[in-house]
Design a protein around this motif. Structure first.
Motif, PDB file in Angstrom:
ATOM      1  N   ARG A  74      10.690   6.217  -4.253  1.00  0.00           N
ATOM      2  CA  ARG A  74       9.735   5.806  -3.224  1.00  0.00           C
ATOM      3  C   ARG A  74       9.067   6.987  -2.523  1.00  0.00           C
ATOM      4  O   ARG A  74       8.010   6.805  -1.891  1.00  0.00           O
ATOM      5  N   GLU A 131       3.561   1.091   6.303  1.00  0.00           N
ATOM      6  CA  GLU A 131       4.000   0.619   4.990  1.00  0.00           C
ATOM      7  C   GLU A 131       4.437  -0.834   5.029  1.00  0.00           C
ATOM      8  O   GLU A 131       4.242  -1.573   4.058  1.00  0.00           O
ATOM      9  N   TRP A 166       3.153  -1.137   1.451  1.00  0.00           N
ATOM     10  CA  TRP A 166       3.071   0.115   0.699  1.00  0.00           C
ATOM     11  C   TRP A 166       4.492   0.507   0.257  1.00  0.00           C
ATOM     12  O   TRP A 166       5.393   0.595   1.080  1.00  0.00           O
ATOM     13  N   PRO A 167       4.711   0.742  -1.019  1.00  0.00           N
ATOM     14  CA  PRO A 167       6.082   0.931  -1.528  1.00  0.00           C
ATOM     15  C   PRO A 167       6.642   2.330  -1.307  1.00  0.00           C
ATOM     16  O   PRO A 167       6.954   3.061  -2.254  1.00  0.00           O
ATOM     17  N   ARG A 173       9.132   1.554   4.104  1.00  0.00           N
ATOM     18  CA  ARG A 173       9.440   0.158   3.810  1.00  0.00           C
ATOM     19  C   ARG A 173      10.884   0.019   3.329  1.00  0.00           C
ATOM     20  O   ARG A 173      11.580  -0.957   3.656  1.00  0.00           O
TER      21      ARG A 173
END
Length: 324
Positions: free
Chosen positions: A98, A268, A273-274, A278
């Motif tokens: 990520r 995120e 949003w990855p 998150r």
């Protein structure tokens, strides 16, 4: 050699600070309410005491706190961030999968905030007391005072729902299977809204700081001397005023560079949003201690790295600064 010694000293201090952060984060996470074993047992549909005890034993949660800390610090020394008992994968794998998305988002937001902050701050300082100055300072104040999540939601509502110009969520178009330049363009299109949302808040801070710093430098003797010599106003602004006024902006930017990761949690989450922001949000609700500690460790290391880079950049911009 002097700069190398300076960097080595800063690195040693950073390592000591990072160790203190690791210990502090460990105790803070353990002090939070909730039992990860009970959370996992509840999700598995088996909340009896024996099964919960088995889970605690399996993941080392039954050991005394000081033993858990010793094991964790030993793993950190060997760069082993542990095992996510919720995701059933190594923490390092989850975090570093990520991390590129978060670095892309925060890096873009950082560049936007610095570039626009210096630009608008310089414009306001050049036209101090005019309508342009009032507009810039008001614009900056609005974005500084407005909650980040509200700006994100309004941006989605306007540019995605009403106008349909930009995608509302995600990092790429689901199911498109794009490659090459088409993939890069797709990611860039998804990046616009979250990066602008995150960058505008910090842009407001840099714009106001640049304006005040330039007005202060503009009254100094060396600037008055340059004006008396007939130096062009544009050159005075660029070379004499802005170059000296940018130093406090760089200091603040280096400190706040790490805070962009914290701001990315909200951004995120809203934009799906990855990134690790998150991932941190999900790990918090799942009581995934190891994953949370791994994210905190990587985030802290990034903050210390940004501060080190700021110190080094500072010496290049202003050679008068002594290296200690």
């Amino acid at each position: 050699m002097q700069k190398l010694g300076f960097i080595l000293k800063r690195l040693l201090k950073a390592v000591a600070v990072l160790f203190a952060i690791v210990v502090l984060n460990f105790f803070l996470i353990r002090a939070a309410p909730g039992d990860p074993a009970q959370v996992m047992a509840g999700e598995a549909g088996a909340a009896d005491a024996k099964f919960i005890e088995q889970l605690r034993e399996q993941f080392g949660l039954d050991k005394p706190l000081h033993e858990q800390l010793a094991i964790y610090v030993g793993d950190i020394v060997t760069l082993d961030l542990g095992w996510s008992y919720r995701q059933n994968e190594p923490v390092s794998k989850l975090v570093f999968e990520r991390l590129p998305a978060t670095l892309l988002l925060t890096g873009t937001a950082f560049v936007i905030s610095i570039a626009l902050g210096l630009l608008f701050g310089a414009i306001a300082a050049r036209r101090v007391g005019t309508l342009t100055d009032t507009a810039v300072t008001s614009f900056a104040l609005i974005f500084y005072a407005t909650p980040l999540f509200w700006v994100a939601l309004m941006a989605i509502l306007l540019f995605s729902v009403v106008l349909g110009w930009l995608p509302a969520y995600g990092m790429e178009t689901v199911g498109a299977h794009l490659t090459g330049l088409a993939y890069a363009a797709d990611v860039a299109e998804h990046l616009v809204l979250p990066a602008l949302t995150l960058g505008l808040f910090f842009m407001a801070v840099y714009a106001r700081l640049t304006r005040s710093s330039m007005l202060e430098v503009a009254d100094m003797d060396f600037v008055k001397t340059a004006r008396a010599k007939g130096v062009a106003p544009g050159r005075i602004t660029r070379v004499h005023v802005l170059r000296n006024a940018v130093l406090p902006v760089i200091t603040l930017a280096g400190i706040q560079a790490g805070q962009l990761v914290g701001g990315a949690v909200l951004t995120e989450t809203v934009f799906a949003w990855p990134g690790i922001g998150r991932l941190m949000y999900d790990a918090l609700f799942q009581r995934d201690y190891n994953l949370l500690l791994g994210i905190f460790f990587v985030s802290s290391a990034m903050v210390l790295l940004f501060n080190l880079i700021t110190d080094v950049v500072y010496t290049f911009i202003d050679p008068r600064i002594e290296l200690k």
